[in-house]
Design a protein around this motif. Structure first.
Motif, PDB file in Angstrom:
ATOM      1  N   GLU A  68     -11.205   0.973  -4.137  1.00  0.00           N
ATOM      2  CA  GLU A  68     -12.052   1.899  -4.767  1.00  0.00           C
ATOM      3  C   GLU A  68     -12.365   1.580  -6.284  1.00  0.00           C
ATOM      4  O   GLU A  68     -13.716   1.565  -6.622  1.00  0.00           O
ATOM      5  CB  GLU A  68     -11.934   3.205  -4.483  1.00  0.00           C
ATOM      6  CG  GLU A  68     -12.837   4.195  -4.991  1.00  0.00           C
ATOM      7  CD  GLU A  68     -12.701   5.654  -4.469  1.00  0.00           C
ATOM      8  OE1 GLU A  68     -11.505   5.861  -3.939  1.00  0.00           O
ATOM      9  OE2 GLU A  68     -13.569   6.545  -4.746  1.00  0.00           O
ATOM     10  N   TRP A 121       1.732   3.557  -1.928  1.00  0.00           N
ATOM     11  CA  TRP A 121       1.674   4.728  -2.999  1.00  0.00           C
ATOM     12  C   TRP A 121       3.111   4.974  -3.423  1.00  0.00           C
ATOM     13  O   TRP A 121       3.090   5.350  -4.519  1.00  0.00           O
ATOM     14  CB  TRP A 121       0.983   5.782  -2.077  1.00  0.00           C
ATOM     15  CG  TRP A 121       1.991   6.529  -1.054  1.00  0.00           C
ATOM     16  CD1 TRP A 121       1.980   6.051   0.310  1.00  0.00           C
ATOM     17  CD2 TRP A 121       2.830   7.495  -1.135  1.00  0.00           C
ATOM     18  NE1 TRP A 121       2.996   6.954   0.975  1.00  0.00           N
ATOM     19  CE2 TRP A 121       3.416   7.967   0.075  1.00  0.00           C
ATOM     20  CE3 TRP A 121       3.262   8.316  -2.250  1.00  0.00           C
ATOM     21  CZ2 TRP A 121       4.243   8.872   0.104  1.00  0.00           C
ATOM     22  CZ3 TRP A 121       4.025   9.446  -1.959  1.00  0.00           C
ATOM     23  CH2 TRP A 121       4.651   9.742  -0.616  1.00  0.00           C
ATOM     24  N   TYR A 160      -3.860  -4.465   2.372  1.00  0.00           N
ATOM     25  CA  TYR A 160      -5.013  -4.230   2.300  1.00  0.00           C
ATOM     26  C   TYR A 160      -5.613  -5.445   1.337  1.00  0.00           C
ATOM     27  O   TYR A 160      -5.617  -5.527   0.467  1.00  0.00           O
ATOM     28  CB  TYR A 160      -5.558  -2.933   1.446  1.00  0.00           C
ATOM     29  CG  TYR A 160      -5.078  -1.955   2.095  1.00  0.00           C
ATOM     30  CD1 TYR A 160      -3.844  -0.877   1.937  1.00  0.00           C
ATOM     31  CD2 TYR A 160      -5.824  -0.901   3.122  1.00  0.00           C
ATOM     32  CE1 TYR A 160      -3.417   0.061   2.552  1.00  0.00           C
ATOM     33  CE2 TYR A 160      -5.500   0.280   3.958  1.00  0.00           C
ATOM     34  CZ  TYR A 160      -4.285   0.539   3.690  1.00  0.00           C
ATOM     35  OH  TYR A 160      -3.974   1.967   4.198  1.00  0.00           O
ATOM     36  N   ASP A 212     -11.574  -2.576   0.784  1.00  0.00           N
ATOM     37  CA  ASP A 212     -10.652  -1.475   0.802  1.00  0.00           C
ATOM     38  C   ASP A 212     -10.141  -0.701  -0.529  1.00  0.00           C
ATOM     39  O   ASP A 212      -9.394   0.077  -0.511  1.00  0.00           O
ATOM     40  CB  ASP A 212      -9.281  -2.315   1.477  1.00  0.00           C
ATOM     41  CG  ASP A 212      -9.431  -2.628   2.806  1.00  0.00           C
ATOM     42  OD1 ASP A 212      -8.745  -3.744   3.212  1.00  0.00           O
ATOM     43  OD2 ASP A 212     -10.082  -1.902   3.648  1.00  0.00           O
ATOM     44  N   ARG A 261      -8.604   2.981  -1.352  1.00  0.00           N
ATOM     45  CA  ARG A 261      -9.369   3.771  -1.046  1.00  0.00           C
ATOM     46  C   ARG A 261      -8.328   4.968  -0.034  1.00  0.00           C
ATOM     47  O   ARG A 261      -7.729   4.348   0.786  1.00  0.00           O
ATOM     48  CB  ARG A 261     -10.464   3.586  -0.076  1.00  0.00           C
ATOM     49  CG  ARG A 261     -11.600   2.726  -0.795  1.00  0.00           C
ATOM     50  CD  ARG A 261     -12.736   2.560   0.060  1.00  0.00           C
ATOM     51  NE  ARG A 261     -13.593   1.548  -0.379  1.00  0.00           N
ATOM     52  CZ  ARG A 261     -14.530   1.844  -1.239  1.00  0.00           C
ATOM     53  NH1 ARG A 261     -14.887   3.082  -1.692  1.00  0.00           N
ATOM     54  NH2 ARG A 261     -15.371   1.008  -2.097  1.00  0.00           N
ATOM     55  N   GLY A 262      -8.317   6.183  -0.331  1.00  0.00           N
ATOM     56  CA  GLY A 262      -7.503   7.167   0.479  1.00  0.00           C
ATOM     57  C   GLY A 262      -6.093   7.278   0.099  1.00  0.00           C
ATOM     58  O   GLY A 262      -5.335   6.029  -0.254  1.00  0.00           O
ATOM     59  N   ALA A 263      -5.677   8.317   0.013  1.00  0.00           N
ATOM     60  CA  ALA A 263      -4.332   8.539  -0.386  1.00  0.00           C
ATOM     61  C   ALA A 263      -3.232   8.487   0.486  1.00  0.00           C
ATOM     62  O   ALA A 263      -3.508   8.467   1.804  1.00  0.00           O
ATOM     63  CB  ALA A 263      -4.109  10.096  -0.971  1.00  0.00           C
ATOM     64  N   TYR A 317      -1.541   6.900  -4.672  1.00  0.00           N
ATOM     65  CA  TYR A 317      -2.540   5.875  -4.187  1.00  0.00           C
ATOM     66  C   TYR A 317      -1.823   4.433  -4.157  1.00  0.00           C
ATOM     67  O   TYR A 317      -1.192   4.157  -5.283  1.00  0.00           O
ATOM     68  CB  TYR A 317      -3.529   5.703  -5.065  1.00  0.00           C
ATOM     69  CG  TYR A 317      -4.616   6.845  -4.851  1.00  0.00           C
ATOM     70  CD1 TYR A 317      -4.404   8.122  -5.280  1.00  0.00           C
ATOM     71  CD2 TYR A 317      -5.804   6.869  -3.809  1.00  0.00           C
ATOM     72  CE1 TYR A 317      -5.266   9.044  -5.046  1.00  0.00           C
ATOM     73  CE2 TYR A 317      -6.488   8.034  -3.670  1.00  0.00           C
ATOM     74  CZ  TYR A 317      -6.427   9.135  -4.123  1.00  0.00           C
ATOM     75  OH  TYR A 317      -7.093  10.119  -3.885  1.00  0.00           O
ATOM     76  N   SER A 346      -1.609   5.452   1.283  1.00  0.00           N
ATOM     77  CA  SER A 346      -1.493   4.286   2.074  1.00  0.00           C
ATOM     78  C   SER A 346      -0.671   3.321   1.839  1.00  0.00           C
ATOM     79  O   SER A 346       0.204   3.395   1.196  1.00  0.00           O
ATOM     80  CB  SER A 346      -2.775   3.668   1.611  1.00  0.00           C
ATOM     81  OG  SER A 346      -3.974   4.656   1.891  1.00  0.00           O
TER      82      SER A 346
END
Length: 127
Positions: A115, A53, A108, A113, A100-102, A32, A104
């Motif tokens: 989490e 990440w 951001y 954006d 959010r979301g792996a 992440y 990336s």
């Protein structure tokens, strides 16, 4: 349970330096992107710096570019923010957060954006 535990910060003089740390647990940290955001009194939370990440890409707000450095150590699930040449306008509560979301990147800028959030740490810079 996801946790982002921050340390560092405090009261500094203008021109000084400080390092913030953020230790993650409860999720696969190495997948992440992460970021640092800050909120000054009476202002909205704003993006400071982000890191992809895998740590190969970083991004900074123009106000901190050249003074702050974001980094990560996936071996110990930690991100850092080294803050040099501090200014009174850097005074704020600083938050680390996971994107959010792996897998990336680093850019951001909206708090939407992110989490998961750290507890926040106060940085106060006196003139």
């Amino acid at each position: 349970q996801v946790q982002l535990k921050q340390s560092g910060g405090g009261l500094m003089q203008a021109g000084g330096s400080v390092r913030l740390s953020c230790v993650a647990s409860g999720f696969t940290f190495r997948r992440y992107a992460m970021g640092w955001l800050r909120q000054a009194p009476g202002k909205e939370r704003e993006f400071v710096a982000g890191i992809s990440w895998d740590g190969t890409r970083s991004a900074y707000d123009d106000s901190v570019k050249g003074r702050f450095t974001i980094s990560r150590d996936n071996a110990v699930n930690t991100i850092y923010l080294v803050m040099n040449n501090l200014r009174p306008e850097d005074t704020a509560v600083y938050y680390c957060a996971s994107v959010r979301g792996a897998y990336s990147g680093a850019h951001y800028h909206s708090e939407n954006d992110y989490e998961h959030w750290g507890q926040g740490t106060q940085v106060t810079v006196s003139s």
